[in-house]
Design an enzyme around this catalytic site. Sequence first.
Site, PDB file in Angstrom:
ATOM      1  N   GLU A 325       0.566  -1.513  -0.403  1.00 45.61           N
ATOM      2  CA  GLU A 325      -0.071   0.312   0.036  1.00 45.61           C
ATOM      3  C   GLU A 325       0.743   1.440   0.176  1.00 45.61           C
ATOM      4  OE1 GLU A 325      -2.375  -0.476   3.483  1.00 45.61           O
ATOM      5  OE2 GLU A 325      -1.095  -0.824   5.261  1.00 45.61           O
ATOM      6  N   CYS A 326       0.660   1.706  -0.526  1.00 42.92           N
ATOM      7  CA  CYS A 326       0.698   3.024  -1.333  1.00 42.92           C
ATOM      8  C   CYS A 326       2.383   3.048  -1.314  1.00 42.92           C
ATOM      9  CB  CYS A 326       1.076   4.569   0.337  1.00 42.92           C
ATOM     10  SG  CYS A 326       1.106   6.169   0.206  1.00 42.92           S
ATOM     11  N   GLY A 327       3.023   3.488   0.105  1.00 38.67           N
ATOM     12  CA  GLY A 327       4.798   3.832  -0.197  1.00 38.67           C
ATOM     13  C   GLY A 327       5.251   1.862  -0.801  1.00 38.67           C
ATOM     14  N   GLY A 426      -1.659  -0.747  -3.861  1.00 36.67           N
ATOM     15  CA  GLY A 426      -2.702   0.129  -4.053  1.00 36.67           C
ATOM     16  C   GLY A 426      -2.235   1.958  -3.698  1.00 36.67           C
TER      17      GLY A 426
END
Length: 453
Positions: A325-327, A426
């Site tokens: 997720e994200c990073g 994501g």
Amino acid sequence: MPYDIPRIVIAATHSGAGKSTITMGLLMALKKRGLNPQSFKTGPDYLDPMHHTMVIGKECRNLDTWMFGNEVERLFVNGADGSGISVIEGVMGLYDGIDGISEEGSTAHLSKILKAPVVLVIDAKATARSAGAVALGFKEYDKEVDLAGVIFNRVGSQSHLSMLSSSLRGTPALGGVLRNDCMALESRHLGLVPAEEDYDRGKYEKIREHVESCIDIDKLIKIAESAPPMSKEYKKRSASKGKVRIGVARDRAFNFYYIHNIESIAEAGAEIVQFSPLEDELPDVDGLYFGGGYPELFSKGLERNGRMRAAVKKASEDGMPIYAECGGLMYLSKHMDDMESRRHEMCGVFGTESKMSNSKRTLGYVEMTSNTDSVLCRKGWTVRGHEFHYSTTVPTGSEKYAFDLARGHGIEGGKDGMMINNTVAGYTHIHFASNPKIPERFVESCNAFSRAR
């Protein structure tokens, strides 16, 4: 059976009023008195909880009435178990939530669900008697909120504090924190600098000493003890013997996690193996979880550890369940451009490029529905979470997505959760309490992979 939990909410009139630093000072003061405080943070923030965790030595826990309203009371009661007092830091202003109408997601809503008294932090810089009108307005806005006290912040002098305190109508003042440079903490583009990077025990001790000298701690404890018993106890779910091993990336680059997510995976039957994508080799595991963080600030180190990047890519190609997720999404991309637009090689699980921006790209709650079976969800499952990032990820045009968004931005076109093999990545930080079936689904996916290899 009724269950006594002394508890108090530290709220504020608005973001930037100083509640975070005051909360940290209070936590340290309560710990010094031997009260074994447990901290909680309202909303989806990661950075304030890191500082709480550092100063009291145990994990802070997030509570959010929009992301997982049905689970809030259970997570609070279980999280508070064994502590002497629970301190819940608010988010933004007391009544700020998902929008201008609904109370969902607000500190006020959480305080009502938990029947917790509220102490309101008011930034007193450049105001005097008007602070009394502010406090009265906050008290009257929702009379179901137990506004039990006020703390003034950035007070200029004792005479200034006297004026402020005498302006209150029906709400006691617990003190006023005098302006002092020790109350400032360093920030960067996503908020406070993570505690481990900016930790100076002497600096935190000065915060504690200043807060203790300015606030009536005894009165605050009495307010916390006035909270009514919780309606019931909740059976804690203990971690079962690990059937599979799941690697969780935790280091300076990846440190944005909800502790509940990790604990719920363990409760579902996984042994948690922490590792560093910066320093380590990939451990022998059956699944991987990459959280968010600041990979853009450590991109050289991530690029330098080529053995790790190659091993992660191979694990994905072999069908290992991976959630990022994200990073973590940025790390699984082919390239990542840092804050100075310098390009770095990443894992290449996806052919995408992630690029940093100097301005915030998106911030807010996310609600999405799984449009296919994946290692996290069955088709049709709904999940909630949060997104906050300064990067964009540029798709190649051939991506498949696991989620359709009803709220939020995601990666592109109302989609999030790129999929390849058994990898899902994501921008949304999903809170697993929004759909308690997720941990078992992920562990089952890892177990199937373990049996097959």
